[in-house]
Scaffold this active site. Structure first.
Site, PDB file in Angstrom:
ATOM      1  N   TYR A   1      -5.196  -3.830  -2.938  1.00  0.00           N
ATOM      2  CA  TYR A   1      -5.648  -3.347  -1.635  1.00  0.00           C
ATOM      3  C   TYR A   1      -4.691  -2.294  -1.088  1.00  0.00           C
ATOM      4  CZ  TYR A   1      -6.833  -3.348   3.340  1.00  0.00           C
ATOM      5  OH  TYR A   1      -7.178  -2.969   4.620  1.00  0.00           O
TER       6      TYR A   1
ATOM      7  N   ALA B   1     -14.241   1.421   7.253  1.00  0.00           N
ATOM      8  CA  ALA B   1     -14.786   0.545   6.221  1.00  0.00           C
ATOM      9  C   ALA B   1     -13.680   0.121   5.266  1.00  0.00           C
ATOM     10  CB  ALA B   1     -15.897   1.261   5.459  1.00  0.00           C
ATOM     11  N   ALA B   2     -13.708  -1.139   4.847  1.00  0.00           N
ATOM     12  CA  ALA B   2     -12.669  -1.644   3.949  1.00  0.00           C
ATOM     13  C   ALA B   2     -13.184  -2.858   3.183  1.00  0.00           C
ATOM     14  CB  ALA B   2     -11.418  -2.029   4.732  1.00  0.00           C
TER      15      ALA B   2
ATOM     16  N   ARG C   1       4.552 -16.781   0.616  1.00  0.00           N
ATOM     17  CA  ARG C   1       3.859 -15.806  -0.217  1.00  0.00           C
ATOM     18  C   ARG C   1       4.825 -14.700  -0.621  1.00  0.00           C
ATOM     19  NH1 ARG C   1      -1.157 -14.507   3.686  1.00  0.00           N
ATOM     20  NH2 ARG C   1       0.640 -13.993   4.995  1.00  0.00           N
TER      21      ARG C   1
END
Length: 355
Positions: free
Chosen positions: A182, A117-118, A306
């Site tokens: 994150y 899960a994330a 980025r």
């Protein structure tokens, strides 16, 4: 110093970065002969089972004849597991509900838990509070429930983003420098698994995943988007052609998950799951155009660079091969060939499932 591929080599003993946990030194770990096709024949519990990697894992486990329980929220989109209802037990719950998780695992009594899960891996998932609540407190609640239920093994999905920017192949025993909420959440998840595993006698292994692609990936992600546009003959809107990635096909990641689930002797360890070969965006685009026979035109540098796209992004995959006993079967071209075939054969509208 540089290695044979021209990458800088990390220090053998990273300064000020010793792991405070009492773990087996890497040099003392041994490779075991583990079959990723031999059934476990035990209850298996999967978080994140309706997601990309999780759904591929669940499908493999069902094919192997495992008893599979998948944690889902009531609002979860289950399209990746369509047709699997007879082979999967869906149990509703929330990782943020500590009491609920304890009761759930006490009832199921799984021998193995895969924690995939994330939240925060996608560009539009920017809620820092939710990222940390999911990766940190959600993991804490799950681990405590596992301890209470006598779970025999936890395999946790980490992320290569935990490393931050490096100028060499990323190695499990070097300093990490997460540079996003994150990445911080995933790094904390890794440390939680190590510490709780050591303190409570709960075997845990963290797999740091690199750039995974394959069937059931969100269709709005890079590889599915490039393939879809190439098949339609549309221009490909791209960032720098030299953007580096260690692309790994999802089947190889599933192999690593299953292999890790049989290795309680590796408790507390981290294993990179990548090919160990750095590719570039240009290489992926050229392969897709060749394999599809597309006349699409790459529009390079449509998107600005980025800050978290360094010049090097590749795993040191030594532990994956030598300790976990998993060698990725697909290089970039063979994996893309499989993905193109899968997208062409997907029944229904694949692209309508964009998150």
């Amino acid at each position: 110093m540089t290695d044979a591929k021209g990458f800088k080599t990390p220090p053998k003993t990273p300064p000020n970065c010793q792991n405070p946990l009492i773990l087996p030194p890497y040099a003392q770990l041994t490779r075991l002969s583990v079959s990723v096709s031999h059934p476990l024949f035990m209850p298996v519990f999967v978080t994140g089972g309706t997601g990309f990697v999780g759904a591929n894992l669940v499908r493999r486990l069902v094919e192997r004849g495992e008893e599979v329980c998948v944690l889902v929220r009531p609002s979860a989109k289950r399209w990746r597991l369509a047709g699997m209802e007879s082979g999967v037990r869906f149990v509703e719950g929330d990782l943020e509900d500590a009491e609920g998780m304890r009761a759930l695992l006490q009832g199921i009594r799984p021998s193995v838990v895969f924690h995939l899960a994330a939240y925060g891996a996608y560009a539009d998932q920017k809620d820092a509070g939710r990222i940390l609540q999911t990766t940190v407190m959600g993991t804490w609640n799950l681990l405590q429930a596992c301890v209470g239920a006598g779970v025999g093994m936890v395999v946790s999905a980490g992320s290569s983003s935990e490393y931050g920017t490096k100028d060499h192949p990323m190695r499990e025993d070097e300093c990490i420098a997460p540079n996003s909420y994150y990445a911080v959440g995933k790094a904390t998840q890794t440390h939680l698994c190590q510490y709780v595993g050591n303190a409570e006698g709960l075997p845990t292994v963290t797999l740091r995943l690199f750039s995974v692609y394959g069937p059931y990936e969100d269709p709005g992600r890079l590889i599915p988007t490039l393939i879809a546009r190439a098949l339609r003959g549309e221009d490909l809107l791209l960032a720098s052609p030299e953007t580096p990635r260690d692309f790994i096909f999802v089947d190889d990641v599933v192999d690593a998950c299953i292999a890790a689930s049989t290795r309680p002797d590796l408790s507390g360890q981290v294993v990179n799951v990548g090919t160990g070969t750095q590719s570039t965006l240009r290489m992926a685009v050229e392969a897709i155009l060749t394999l599809t026979g597309s006349a699409s035109t790459p529009q390079w540098n449509t998107y600005p660079p980025r800050a978290f796209d360094p010049a090097v992004w590749v795993a040191d995959a030594t532990r994956l091969r030598e300790i976990l006993g998993v060698t990725p079967k697909d290089d970039l071209v063979s994996g893309l060939r499989k993905q193109i075939a899968w997208q062409q054969s997907f029944s229904g509208s694949y692209e309508r499932h964009v998150i």
